[in-house]
Design a protein around this motif. Structure first.
Motif, PDB file in Angstrom:
ATOM      1  N   HIS A 288      54.256 -15.352  -9.269  1.00  0.00           N
ATOM      2  CA  HIS A 288      53.495 -14.157  -9.637  1.00  0.00           C
ATOM      3  C   HIS A 288      52.748 -14.399 -10.943  1.00  0.00           C
ATOM      4  O   HIS A 288      53.272 -15.016 -11.873  1.00  0.00           O
ATOM      5  CB  HIS A 288      54.416 -12.953  -9.813  1.00  0.00           C
ATOM      6  CG  HIS A 288      53.715 -11.726 -10.314  1.00  0.00           C
ATOM      7  ND1 HIS A 288      52.743 -11.076  -9.579  1.00  0.00           N
ATOM      8  CD2 HIS A 288      53.841 -11.039 -11.482  1.00  0.00           C
ATOM      9  CE1 HIS A 288      52.307 -10.029 -10.256  1.00  0.00           C
ATOM     10  NE2 HIS A 288      52.946  -9.996 -11.419  1.00  0.00           N
ATOM     11  N   SER A 289      51.512 -13.940 -10.991  1.00  0.00           N
ATOM     12  CA  SER A 289      50.718 -14.009 -12.215  1.00  0.00           C
ATOM     13  C   SER A 289      50.028 -12.673 -12.421  1.00  0.00           C
ATOM     14  O   SER A 289      49.432 -12.114 -11.498  1.00  0.00           O
ATOM     15  CB  SER A 289      49.667 -15.126 -12.121  1.00  0.00           C
ATOM     16  OG  SER A 289      48.833 -15.111 -13.259  1.00  0.00           O
ATOM     17  N   ALA A 290      50.141 -12.148 -13.657  1.00  0.00           N
ATOM     18  CA  ALA A 290      49.497 -10.872 -13.969  1.00  0.00           C
ATOM     19  C   ALA A 290      48.003 -11.036 -14.171  1.00  0.00           C
ATOM     20  O   ALA A 290      47.255 -10.053 -14.179  1.00  0.00           O
ATOM     21  CB  ALA A 290      50.139 -10.259 -15.220  1.00  0.00           C
ATOM     22  N   SER A 291      47.537 -12.285 -14.346  1.00  0.00           N
ATOM     23  CA  SER A 291      46.112 -12.547 -14.576  1.00  0.00           C
ATOM     24  C   SER A 291      45.395 -12.802 -13.267  1.00  0.00           C
ATOM     25  O   SER A 291      45.953 -13.403 -12.338  1.00  0.00           O
ATOM     26  CB  SER A 291      45.942 -13.751 -15.504  1.00  0.00           C
ATOM     27  OG  SER A 291      46.658 -13.568 -16.707  1.00  0.00           O
ATOM     28  N   GLN A 292      44.149 -12.369 -13.197  1.00  0.00           N
ATOM     29  CA  GLN A 292      43.371 -12.556 -11.979  1.00  0.00           C
ATOM     30  C   GLN A 292      43.073 -14.025 -11.715  1.00  0.00           C
ATOM     31  O   GLN A 292      42.889 -14.432 -10.565  1.00  0.00           O
ATOM     32  CB  GLN A 292      42.063 -11.764 -12.058  1.00  0.00           C
ATOM     33  CG  GLN A 292      42.254 -10.249 -12.026  1.00  0.00           C
ATOM     34  CD  GLN A 292      40.930  -9.510 -11.996  1.00  0.00           C
ATOM     35  OE1 GLN A 292      39.871 -10.103 -12.193  1.00  0.00           O
ATOM     36  NE2 GLN A 292      40.987  -8.208 -11.742  1.00  0.00           N
ATOM     37  N   ASP A 293      42.989 -14.824 -12.791  1.00  0.00           N
ATOM     38  CA  ASP A 293      42.689 -16.246 -12.609  1.00  0.00           C
ATOM     39  C   ASP A 293      43.938 -17.074 -12.305  1.00  0.00           C
ATOM     40  O   ASP A 293      43.869 -18.301 -12.183  1.00  0.00           O
ATOM     41  CB  ASP A 293      41.981 -16.811 -13.842  1.00  0.00           C
ATOM     42  CG  ASP A 293      42.834 -16.687 -15.115  1.00  0.00           C
ATOM     43  OD1 ASP A 293      43.956 -16.145 -15.032  1.00  0.00           O
ATOM     44  OD2 ASP A 293      42.374 -17.133 -16.181  1.00  0.00           O
ATOM     45  N   GLY A 294      45.090 -16.429 -12.207  1.00  0.00           N
ATOM     46  CA  GLY A 294      46.319 -17.132 -11.867  1.00  0.00           C
ATOM     47  C   GLY A 294      46.982 -17.845 -13.026  1.00  0.00           C
ATOM     48  O   GLY A 294      47.945 -18.599 -12.815  1.00  0.00           O
ATOM     49  N   SER A 295      46.514 -17.610 -14.244  1.00  0.00           N
ATOM     50  CA  SER A 295      47.118 -18.264 -15.402  1.00  0.00           C
ATOM     51  C   SER A 295      48.461 -17.623 -15.752  1.00  0.00           C
ATOM     52  O   SER A 295      48.740 -16.498 -15.363  1.00  0.00           O
ATOM     53  CB  SER A 295      46.175 -18.175 -16.604  1.00  0.00           C
ATOM     54  OG  SER A 295      45.867 -16.821 -16.907  1.00  0.00           O
ATOM     55  N   PHE A 296      49.269 -18.367 -16.482  1.00  0.00           N
ATOM     56  CA  PHE A 296      50.616 -17.933 -16.881  1.00  0.00           C
ATOM     57  C   PHE A 296      51.453 -17.475 -15.680  1.00  0.00           C
ATOM     58  O   PHE A 296      51.974 -16.364 -15.653  1.00  0.00           O
ATOM     59  CB  PHE A 296      50.532 -16.803 -17.919  1.00  0.00           C
ATOM     60  CG  PHE A 296      49.700 -17.146 -19.111  1.00  0.00           C
ATOM     61  CD1 PHE A 296      50.161 -18.052 -20.062  1.00  0.00           C
ATOM     62  CD2 PHE A 296      48.439 -16.587 -19.283  1.00  0.00           C
ATOM     63  CE1 PHE A 296      49.386 -18.388 -21.165  1.00  0.00           C
ATOM     64  CE2 PHE A 296      47.653 -16.908 -20.384  1.00  0.00           C
ATOM     65  CZ  PHE A 296      48.125 -17.817 -21.330  1.00  0.00           C
ATOM     66  N   PRO A 297      51.575 -18.348 -14.675  1.00  0.00           N
ATOM     67  CA  PRO A 297      52.360 -17.966 -13.483  1.00  0.00           C
ATOM     68  C   PRO A 297      53.852 -17.913 -13.786  1.00  0.00           C
ATOM     69  O   PRO A 297      54.365 -18.659 -14.623  1.00  0.00           O
ATOM     70  CB  PRO A 297      52.039 -19.084 -12.489  1.00  0.00           C
ATOM     71  CG  PRO A 297      51.746 -20.273 -13.360  1.00  0.00           C
ATOM     72  CD  PRO A 297      51.049 -19.726 -14.579  1.00  0.00           C
ATOM     73  N   GLN A 298      54.532 -17.024 -13.090  1.00  0.00           N
ATOM     74  CA  GLN A 298      55.977 -16.881 -13.214  1.00  0.00           C
ATOM     75  C   GLN A 298      56.627 -17.266 -11.882  1.00  0.00           C
ATOM     76  O   GLN A 298      56.230 -16.771 -10.827  1.00  0.00           O
ATOM     77  CB  GLN A 298      56.371 -15.442 -13.557  1.00  0.00           C
ATOM     78  CG  GLN A 298      55.973 -14.993 -14.950  1.00  0.00           C
ATOM     79  CD  GLN A 298      56.390 -13.554 -15.199  1.00  0.00           C
ATOM     80  OE1 GLN A 298      55.964 -12.636 -14.496  1.00  0.00           O
ATOM     81  NE2 GLN A 298      57.240 -13.343 -16.189  1.00  0.00           N
ATOM     82  N   LEU A 299      57.620 -18.142 -11.958  1.00  0.00           N
ATOM     83  CA  LEU A 299      58.375 -18.531 -10.768  1.00  0.00           C
ATOM     84  C   LEU A 299      59.515 -17.536 -10.570  1.00  0.00           C
ATOM     85  O   LEU A 299      60.434 -17.470 -11.377  1.00  0.00           O
ATOM     86  CB  LEU A 299      58.915 -19.952 -10.935  1.00  0.00           C
ATOM     87  CG  LEU A 299      59.782 -20.494  -9.790  1.00  0.00           C
ATOM     88  CD1 LEU A 299      58.986 -20.556  -8.493  1.00  0.00           C
ATOM     89  CD2 LEU A 299      60.324 -21.879 -10.151  1.00  0.00           C
ATOM     90  N   LEU A 300      59.445 -16.752  -9.508  1.00  0.00           N
ATOM     91  CA  LEU A 300      60.418 -15.689  -9.283  1.00  0.00           C
ATOM     92  C   LEU A 300      61.577 -16.096  -8.374  1.00  0.00           C
ATOM     93  O   LEU A 300      62.714 -15.676  -8.588  1.00  0.00           O
ATOM     94  CB  LEU A 300      59.720 -14.464  -8.669  1.00  0.00           C
ATOM     95  CG  LEU A 300      58.550 -13.873  -9.458  1.00  0.00           C
ATOM     96  CD1 LEU A 300      57.967 -12.685  -8.694  1.00  0.00           C
ATOM     97  CD2 LEU A 300      58.991 -13.459 -10.851  1.00  0.00           C
ATOM     98  N   HIS A 301      61.281 -16.910  -7.369  1.00  0.00           N
ATOM     99  CA  HIS A 301      62.297 -17.173  -6.344  1.00  0.00           C
ATOM    100  C   HIS A 301      61.834 -18.323  -5.466  1.00  0.00           C
ATOM    101  O   HIS A 301      60.641 -18.646  -5.420  1.00  0.00           O
ATOM    102  CB  HIS A 301      62.496 -15.908  -5.498  1.00  0.00           C
ATOM    103  CG  HIS A 301      63.588 -15.992  -4.493  1.00  0.00           C
ATOM    104  ND1 HIS A 301      64.908 -16.213  -4.821  1.00  0.00           N
ATOM    105  CD2 HIS A 301      63.560 -15.896  -3.121  1.00  0.00           C
ATOM    106  CE1 HIS A 301      65.646 -16.227  -3.723  1.00  0.00           C
ATOM    107  NE2 HIS A 301      64.853 -16.044  -2.682  1.00  0.00           N
TER     108      HIS A 301
END
Length: 482
Positions: A288-301
């Motif tokens: 999941h990334s809160a940015s539209q460009d996909g930066s700073f992605p978070q690995l959730l599962h």
């Protein structure tokens, strides 16, 4: 049209002491009001049928019948109808459908059982369907109803529902030495980990047990540029680049890079399932990334078919009658890989090995046959153990990979690295070797496969434990989705 079950249904008049068989009748062709009548009601009573939840055009009712021959018809919106896709004859009441229930019916449970402990196996000494006995078959209508309901469930639920309340997800940096990554997977007890590229600021791939199998095979090949010492400094990134030249070349001779297969938390479970099946991967990272460009992605599962199957089992546990296919024995449906019968060729050889076969032979078979596990059997083809891709990480224990030659170590010796050294030879581990019978209903197989760490069941013959086939998570999902 019908399947026997343990669900409680209505009872018809019968001779006292007669065993009644709960039998499900289905009218899949729509209507506003559908009733059932037949010889079992002396044609004088009309039994109301109810639409299945989620499938308003499919009506069903369960009615307990005595063994024997029965006739029946449907009363649809004031008009008598019969199902042309089921057996029918012409009689005193016009064209009627017919069914025959044997005197000693095979009763298949119709409800999900409570969670089955992962370490226990099913009763493998009793087979309710002896060879040569007729096995009930499911109708095309029931099959389509089941598949529709599963597809509808997966389409209306999202990957976010797979996330546990608490837990950890391990990712590896692409600049980590291969040796350190190998030991990390072993110590953490995981077969796969997503890869993070700090320079790009994104997840770029996955390191799996298959990578280590390929690495060890390269170490064992003469003339390999990769030595055991180089594992100290050889990075994951360098290995992935070298892997392109080894395996990822398409027909035109160009390098064929595989991009990371991933999903978002709001993707449907059906989309996640199809990504796993179509790309032939074991897991899909949920990112999941809160940015539209996909930066700073978070690995959730890390989503897997096991987790998705658990959601299906939990959802339908108390309404299993809406999925008729769940009651069918696995031998009556096209699911799994089966040992060919004598004189039969199914075009797909079934891989099995003896415990004294070399580890090198097992690894080659895993790669070449594109399978995730191989049953280990004795001279009578009775199951002793199973060797899976993920077992390769056991070679990280005490740096065993640096001290052995793949062709000089037997499968039995390799398996002992990850087990208690005092385990008796030929002892089947309840945690490692999950088994089922050909007569087990699909719902029981699904419940077992939904347990964490279980990716396949070995189908064995009752009593002898002779291997008859293997049924995997992907087999079940390909069948359920059609």
């Amino acid at each position: 049209m019908f399947v026997s079950g343990a669900e409680s249904g209505h009872e018809n008049s019968a001779i006292p002491g007669t065993v009644l068989i709960p039998t499900r009748f289905v009218w899949p062709y729509g209507g506003r009001r559908v009733l059932l009548s037949g010889s079992f009601t002396r044609w004088s009573e009309h039994i109301p049928m109810s639409p299945i939840e989620g499938c308003p055009t499919v009506f069903q009712v369960i009615w307990s019948l005595a063994p024997g021959y029965h006739q029946y018809k449907f009363f649809v919106d004031g008009e008598w109808r019969h199902d042309e896709h089921q057996p029918f004859v012409s009689g005193n009441y016009g064209v009627v459908n017919t069914i025959f229930l044997p005197r000693e019916p095979d009763v298949v449970p119709a409800v999900f059982s409570p969670d089955t402990p992962g370490g226990s196996n099913m009763d493998l000494d009793n087979d309710p369907f002896p060879r040569g006995e007729v096995i009930p078959r499911i109708s095309e209508a029931d099959l389509e109803v089941s598949r529709h309901r599963v597809s509808e469930f997966l389409s209306t639920h999202i990957a976010y529902e797979l996330l546990p309340e608490s837990g950890k997800v391990i990712a590896l940096d692409v600049n980590l030495p291969v040796k350190q990554a190998f030991h990390t997977l072993y110590e953490q007890g995981i077969p796969v980990a997503p890869l993070w590229d700090f320079c790009k600021g994104q997840f770029v791939g996955v390191l799996s047990a298959l990578d280590f199998i390929l690495i060890l095979r390269e170490l064992g090949n003469h003339g390999s540029n990769l030595t055991e010492e180089e594992l100290e400094t050889h990075t994951i990134s360098a290995w992935k680049e070298g892997k392109l030249h080894l395996r990822q070349i398409d027909g035109s001779g160009r390098l064929c890079r595989r991009h990371l297969v991933h999903a978002g938390p709001y993707d449907s479970l059906k989309d996640v399932t199809l990504k796993i099946l179509q790309n032939k991967v074991a897991t899909v990272p949920i990112i999941h990334s809160a940015s539209q460009d996909g930066s700073f992605p978070q690995l959730l599962h890390l989503a897997s078919l096991s987790g998705i199957l658990k959601c299906i089992c939990r959802h339908f546990r108390h309404s299993s009658s809406s999925l008729p296919i769940l009651q069918q024995p696995i031998c009556s449906i096209p699911v799994g890989t089966w040992v060919p019968k004598i004189g039969e060729s199914n075009g797909q050889p079934f891989a099995m090995l003896r415990p004294n076969a070399s580890l090198g032979a097992a690894l080659s078979l895993l790669v070449q046959a594109e399978v995730s596990s191989i049953p280990i059997v004795d001279d009578n083809d009775s199951l002793l153990d199973i060797y899976s891709r993920s077992d390769i990480t056991a070679l990280a224990k005490d740096r065993a990979y640096a001290q052995i030659h793949l062709d000089n170590m037997s499968i039995h010796q390799a398996l002992q690295l990850g087990q208690d050294a005092n385990s008796p030879y030929g002892f089947i581990s309840g945690q490692r070797c999950q088994m089922c019978l050909r007569s087990d209903p699909l719902h029981k197989v699904m419940e077992r496969l939904a347990n964490p760490g279980v990716r396949r069941l070995v189908i064995v013959e009752a009593g002898s434990k002779r291997v008859e086939g293997v049924i995997s998570l992907s087999d079940v999902f390909r069948f359920l989705l059609g």
